[in-house]
Scaffold this motif. Structure first.
Motif, PDB file in Angstrom:
ATOM      1  N   LEU A 187      37.816  -0.761  48.996  1.00  0.00           N
ATOM      2  CA  LEU A 187      38.605   0.459  48.895  1.00  0.00           C
ATOM      3  C   LEU A 187      37.723   1.616  48.432  1.00  0.00           C
ATOM      4  O   LEU A 187      37.774   2.726  48.987  1.00  0.00           O
ATOM      5  N   ALA A 220      35.444   2.851  51.188  1.00  0.00           N
ATOM      6  CA  ALA A 220      36.173   3.669  52.165  1.00  0.00           C
ATOM      7  C   ALA A 220      36.382   5.088  51.638  1.00  0.00           C
ATOM      8  O   ALA A 220      36.241   6.073  52.384  1.00  0.00           O
ATOM      9  N   THR A 277      42.691   0.313  52.597  1.00  0.00           N
ATOM     10  CA  THR A 277      41.323   0.554  53.057  1.00  0.00           C
ATOM     11  C   THR A 277      41.305   0.880  54.548  1.00  0.00           C
ATOM     12  O   THR A 277      40.662   1.847  54.984  1.00  0.00           O
ATOM     13  N   ASN A 331      45.456  -4.229  49.415  1.00  0.00           N
ATOM     14  CA  ASN A 331      44.337  -3.297  49.351  1.00  0.00           C
ATOM     15  C   ASN A 331      43.683  -3.123  50.717  1.00  0.00           C
ATOM     16  O   ASN A 331      43.223  -2.031  51.062  1.00  0.00           O
TER      17      ASN A 331
END
Length: 330
Positions: A158, A161, A131, A127
């Motif tokens: 995430l 972002a 991100t 992840n």
């Protein structure tokens, strides 16, 4: 960080014959009608966050303006974004394969592609890599982010972002996921596709019905073709380098149809006959949804319906032939 699993194609088929076509999915969403008006995605920058891309592919080499590797492949070298899986190259082809009288043509054949590799050869990544890629895409001032990937577990970093991207008027398009059970009353979520901030794309087949694999949930925004989609594939991963194409199925294949279509809509809306200005993310989303047609499927399956880029023009023509009688309200 939790691992994020790429949306492995539900099905993959080798192509054994020469390819020269506008893929059916590209035709089905009416993209060629926009090309005829001069809207081919020129000047629109799209970040593809995926497994990388074969930048030597004859249909893609003129579309790729750069890239970056966020994975451990090639000893983590940021400059090498080679696709050892095939998924990212296939997605790139659907978005923007060049119209060059051979192979396939993408939805936005003149768009610029920024390749951000977050998934390795196995189709897995972290992840954190995703991100970081989103934050990089924001820095690079892209217009659209396409993500055909997902994790079962939400990730706050995430999501933050993604929110930053949307605040910068970047459209974030994500696959709904391939864990469907054929029951529209049960929810299956993959993230980031399950976040309200993104445009979540489900799949339909060419007969307009929902394939069993397509996730159903209340966050699905729209559907596009995602079954037996013909697109580009790395030359190193096909039996015959002269035929670097494959047919894949999955919401991963539906998503790039929307990313490419948004590039066409940006061209269309900014021209002087229309808005003659840049539109916000919310305004462009509204323009996209205006161009959907309900198929009669449950809302959890189709959201607002199938993307049909000429829907507004056809509705205008209908009302020209069948004017609304406003006199009844006087």
């Amino acid at each position: 960080m939790d691992e994020i699993t790429e949306l492995f194609p539900f099905e993959s088929k080798v192509i054994e014959h020469q390819v020269k076509e506008i893929p059916k999915g590209v035709q089905m969403i009416q993209a060629p009608m926009y090309w005829e008006k001069g809207h081919k995605g020129k000047g629109v920058k799209i970040a593809i966050i995926d497994t990388g891309c074969d930048y030597t592919h004859p249909d893609l080499k003129d579309r790729i303006i750069g890239g970056r590797n966020f994975t451990n492949d090639d000893e983590g070298s940021p400059e090498i974004f080679t696709d050892y899986n095939g998924h990212g190259t296939h997605v790139a082809g659907t978005i923007a394969a060049t119209k060059n009288d051979t192979g396939v043509v993408g939805v936005a054949p003149e768009a610029d592609l920024l390749i951000l590799k977050v998934l390795g050869k196995s189709g897995r990544g972290k992840n954190q890599w995703v991100t970081n890629a989103i934050l990089y895409a924001i820095e690079q001032k892209v217009h659209i982010i396409s993500m055909s990937l997902g994790s079962k577990i939400p990730d706050k970093f995430l999501l933050e972002a993604i929110k930053k991207a949307v605040e910068k008027n970047i459209l974030v398009v994500c696959a709904a996921g391939n864990e469907g059970d054929g029951n529209p009353s049960t929810d299956e979520f993959r993230y980031p596709g399950g976040y309200n901030e993104v445009i979540s794309v489900g799949a339909i087949n060419f007969s307009g019905t929902s394939p069993i694999f397509s996730n159903t949930n209340r966050e699905v925004d729209l559907v596009t073709p995602g079954v037996d989609i013909t697109s580009c594939f790395p030359l190193s991963l096909v039996p015959n380098k002269k035929i670097p194409y494959k047919k894949l199925s999955g919401t991963s294949m539906a998503t790039p149809h929307v990313a490419g279509a948004l590039a066409l809509l940006i061209n269309y809306c900014q021209n002087e006959k229309e808005f003659n200005r840049s539109l916000s993310e919310a305004e462009l989303y509204a323009q996209l949804i205006k161009r959907t047609v309900p198929l009669g499927l449950p809302k959890t399956s189709e959201g607002n319906g199938i993307l049909y880029l000429t829907a507004t023009e056809e509705l205008t023509e209908y009302y020209k032939r069948n004017p609304i009688d406003l006199e009844v309200y006087q």
